[in-house]
Design a protein around this motif. Structure first.
Motif, short mmCIF file in Angstrom:
data_model
loop_
_atom_site.label_atom_id
_atom_site.label_comp_id
_atom_site.label_asym_id
_atom_site.label_seq_id
_atom_site.Cartn_x
_atom_site.Cartn_y
_atom_site.Cartn_z
N LYS A 432 0.90 -1.19 -0.04
CA LYS A 432 0.03 -0.03 0.00
C LYS A 432 0.88 1.11 0.20
N SER A 433 2.03 1.52 0.84
CA SER A 433 2.83 2.60 0.92
C SER A 433 3.59 2.71 -0.39
N ASN A 434 3.78 1.51 -0.94
CA ASN A 434 4.37 1.48 -2.26
C ASN A 434 3.71 2.17 -3.34
N VAL A 435 2.58 1.55 -3.55
CA VAL A 435 1.53 1.87 -4.68
C VAL A 435 0.85 3.43 -4.70
N LYS A 436 0.68 3.91 -3.29
CA LYS A 436 0.46 5.14 -2.94
C LYS A 436 1.56 6.05 -3.16
N GLU A 437 2.63 5.85 -2.96
CA GLU A 437 3.80 6.62 -3.27
C GLU A 437 3.87 6.80 -4.82
N ILE A 438 4.11 5.69 -5.54
CA ILE A 438 3.94 5.85 -6.89
C ILE A 438 2.83 6.62 -7.47
N SER A 439 1.52 6.64 -6.99
CA SER A 439 0.61 7.76 -7.41
C SER A 439 0.74 8.95 -7.27
N LYS A 440 1.69 9.20 -6.22
CA LYS A 440 2.07 10.90 -6.07
C LYS A 440 3.06 11.37 -7.09
N MET A 441 3.85 10.52 -7.77
CA MET A 441 4.93 11.05 -8.56
C MET A 441 4.21 11.58 -9.99
N PRO A 442 4.77 12.45 -10.42
CA PRO A 442 4.59 13.09 -11.69
C PRO A 442 4.34 11.78 -12.75
N GLN A 443 3.19 11.86 -13.78
CA GLN A 443 3.35 10.67 -14.77
C GLN A 443 4.39 11.06 -15.63
N GLU A 444 5.21 9.97 -15.88
CA GLU A 444 6.54 10.05 -16.99
C GLU A 444 5.82 9.91 -18.27
N HIS A 445 6.35 10.65 -19.23
CA HIS A 445 6.00 10.49 -20.50
C HIS A 445 6.66 9.31 -21.29
N GLU A 446 6.19 8.47 -21.75
CA GLU A 446 7.03 7.34 -22.62
C GLU A 446 6.91 7.49 -24.09
N LEU A 447 8.06 7.26 -24.80
CA LEU A 447 7.98 7.34 -26.25
C LEU A 447 7.12 6.29 -26.68
N ALA A 474 25.41 10.36 -21.93
CA ALA A 474 24.71 11.69 -21.67
C ALA A 474 24.07 11.85 -23.07
N GLU A 475 24.55 11.83 -24.28
CA GLU A 475 23.87 12.33 -25.51
C GLU A 475 22.63 11.57 -25.48
N ILE A 476 22.72 10.28 -25.48
CA ILE A 476 21.29 9.35 -25.62
C ILE A 476 20.20 9.83 -24.79
N LYS A 477 20.54 10.18 -23.37
CA LYS A 477 19.76 10.57 -22.38
C LYS A 477 19.02 12.06 -22.75
N GLY A 478 19.84 12.71 -23.53
CA GLY A 478 19.48 14.06 -23.94
C GLY A 478 18.38 13.87 -25.09
N LEU A 479 18.91 12.96 -25.74
CA LEU A 479 18.15 12.92 -27.18
C LEU A 479 16.75 12.18 -26.57
N TYR A 480 16.66 11.16 -25.58
CA TYR A 480 15.36 10.74 -24.98
C TYR A 480 14.45 11.89 -24.43
N ARG A 482 14.67 15.03 -25.01
CA ARG A 482 14.21 15.92 -26.19
C ARG A 482 13.00 15.36 -27.08
N PHE A 483 13.09 14.01 -27.37
CA PHE A 483 11.96 13.34 -28.08
C PHE A 483 10.79 13.26 -27.35
N THR A 484 10.74 13.03 -26.05
CA THR A 484 9.41 12.92 -25.03
C THR A 484 9.01 14.23 -25.21
N GLU A 485 9.73 15.46 -25.01
CA GLU A 485 9.39 16.71 -25.10
C GLU A 485 8.67 16.98 -26.46
N LEU A 486 8.95 16.59 -27.37
CA LEU A 486 8.58 16.86 -28.79
C LEU A 486 7.37 16.01 -29.09
N GLU A 487 7.03 14.85 -28.38
CA GLU A 487 5.90 13.81 -28.70
C GLU A 487 4.74 14.53 -27.87
#
Length: 507
Positions: A432-447, A474-480, A482-487
């Motif tokens: 319960k503490s796990n799933v409730k904590e996850i529910s408080k987190m901002p929803q991450e956008h996935e590609l 570092a460059e791959i993380k930057g691409l990810y 940037r791509f999520t923001e564009l989507e």
């Protein structure tokens, strides 16, 4: 002025009484429940610390986060937004592209004022009072600093807002459909600022356009938070390079720019005074029993605020919170949470007693499919029901085994020598503490699948640029990112640049 040594993140277990329990008594209780070898291992590896009181926790550098007030502008922000890259204390910035009808500007939270039991006011004090008078509006009830909890709730609602309504030339409302909440603001044209008045729920039966009119604009990709560019957390769904990075790259608070603020005690005192005069039930301010320190991956138990018998349950709660911040565990737990609602309904239709019990408890709590965290709530209630009642529907039985296995594997990997002593009640506490904590987190956008396909091509193209792929991390993380923001903004992703042909030498 108290300045944290680092931007830690805590979630608290709270009680209302100081018991004066000794550390040795807490150790003995934990040893009896989990085994001495397990507790010794958790302490030796730094995953668990038991302190006498909250002052000792602060003295050893485990600072509890405080809301911050900017010394220049007086604007109030949550702790993680109080850094040198945010010199004014801006909560967020709205950037609407080429919109002549709606203004862009900075979103700010002033200290403000409140009128208790009259539900009037504005700014940080009013947000704090609202969270105390209406606990159901507070997404972070475990945080003893209600000002910080109210500001985090505000950030969650703002970050998920999809529309901006205009009531008149100065009154605007940010609306989050996910949370069914509105953030009314006053716009100052000279300063180009949206000053937050309050955070108010909207009854689902009321059409938002009847409240604020139909003059609105979509906010896709238009809201930017000050920590966006200076604190980047690698997404759990991003490329798997090297070790899993479960912690964000944190900024440090700027000592000359911010001072701590917490209006909890001030408002609590006022509430008690008003309640005693008006025969209201008094509001009790809790004592911190334990918390999880995210930067140190450490559960901290505060001995004097605990009964020895309750210490194992508090530790299990903090373990559940810890799991929520583990990228690998979240990835394992996500399909379990996603599957819960469908499995619940199917098992209930097949007359499974555990499912019927969970469904009736959800309804009694007023939690339905339109609830912003219905999946997490359904998962939590279903785990509790399966622990108390015998599940018979095959798919539900398999699902519950998956929950137990997922939790047990994680605990064994993180210092627990044996999970056999865990009871069904223990399992419920963790889940319960796990799933409730996850529910408080901002929803991450996935590609999207198409986005991943394009990203893979970019990653492949980097092989010619780097001698080994780990150097391109570092460059791959930057691409990810940037791509999520564009989507999210509905824009096309760039294709891989074609390699330039080398000109053959003349013969």
């Amino acid at each position: 002025m108290k300045t944290p040594a680092n931007n830690t993140t805590e979630r608290f277990s709270v009680g209302s009484v100081t018991y004066g329990t000794k550390i040795s008594e807490i150790r003995e209780s934990l040893n009896s429940k989990f085994g001495k070898k397990t507790i010794d291992a958790l302490i030796d590896t730094g995953r668990l610390r038991i302190v006498r009181n909250i002052e000792e926790a602060e003295a050893i550098g485990l600072d509890i986060k405080e809301s911050k007030k900017n010394t220049i502008t007086g604007y109030v922000v949550p702790d993680e937004l109080a850094h040198e890259n945010n010199p004014e204390g801006i909560f967020a910035t709205l950037k609407l592209k080429e919109n002549l009808k709606f203004p862009s500007g900075k979103i700010i939270v002033k200290e403000g004022f409140y009128r208790l039991r009259k539900h009037r006011g504005l700014g940080a004090k009013h947000l704090t009072a609202n969270a105390m008078e209406f606990p159901e509006r507070n997404f972070y009830p475990d945080n003893s600093n209600v000002t910080e909890a109210a500001l985090h709730t505000l950030k969650d609602v703002l970050s998920s807002s999809t529309r901006l309504f205009r009531e008149n030339e100065t009154a605007y409302v940010f609306y989050s459909k996910r949370h069914n909440r509105g953030i009314p603001c006053i716009f100052d044209e000279d300063k180009a600022t949206f000053s937050v008045i309050t955070d108010r729920p909207v009854r689902p039966t009321i059409d938002v356009e009847r409240l604020w009119g139909n003059d609105s604009v979509r906010l896709s990709g238009a809201l930017i938070f000050p920590d966006h560019d200076v604190s980047v957390t690698p997404p759990s769904s991003g490329p798997n390079i090297g070790e899993n990075q479960t912690e964000p790259q944190l900024t440090t608070s700027h000592k000359d720019l911010y001072t701590d603020v917490d209006y909890t005690q001030e408002i609590s005192d006022e509430l008690e005074k008003i309640d005693s005069q008006n025969n209201y039930r008094k509001s009790r301010f809790g004592k911190v029993q334990g918390f999880y320190n995210r930067s140190k991956n450490q559960a901290v138990l505060v001995a004097e605020n605990l009964r020895a018998l309750s210490a194992p349950a508090v530790l299990l709660h903090e373990i559940g919170v810890h799991m929520a911040y583990d990228t690998a565990f979240k990835r394992r737990m996500k399909p379990v949470i996603e599957a819960a609602p469908e499995i619940l309904l199917k098992a209930a239709r097949n007359d499974d007693f555990a499912a019927e019990f969970a469904l009736s408890n959800l309804k009694a709590a007023g939690i339905g499919p339109t609830h912003p965290h219905y999946k997490e709530e359904a998962c939590a209630y279903l785990v509790e029901a399966c622990a108390r009642k015998q599940a018979t529907e095959p798919q539900l039985v398999r699902w519950f085994k998956q929950v137990k296995s997922t939790i047990s594997v994680w605990m064994l990997e993180h210092g627990f020598k044996d999970c056999d002593p865990l009871s069904p009640t223990d399992l419920v506490t963790i889940a319960k503490s796990n799933v409730k904590e996850i529910s408080k987190m901002p929803q991450e956008h996935e590609l999207s699948p198409k986005g991943r396909e394009i990203l893979a091509k970019h990653v492949q193209a980097l092989s010619s640029k780097y001698s080994k792929l780990s150097d391109a991390e570092a460059e791959i993380k930057g691409l990810y990112k940037r791509f999520t923001e564009l989507e999210q903004a509905g824009k096309p992703l760039p294709e891989v640049p074609k390699a330039k042909k080398t000109k053959e030498p003349e013969r």
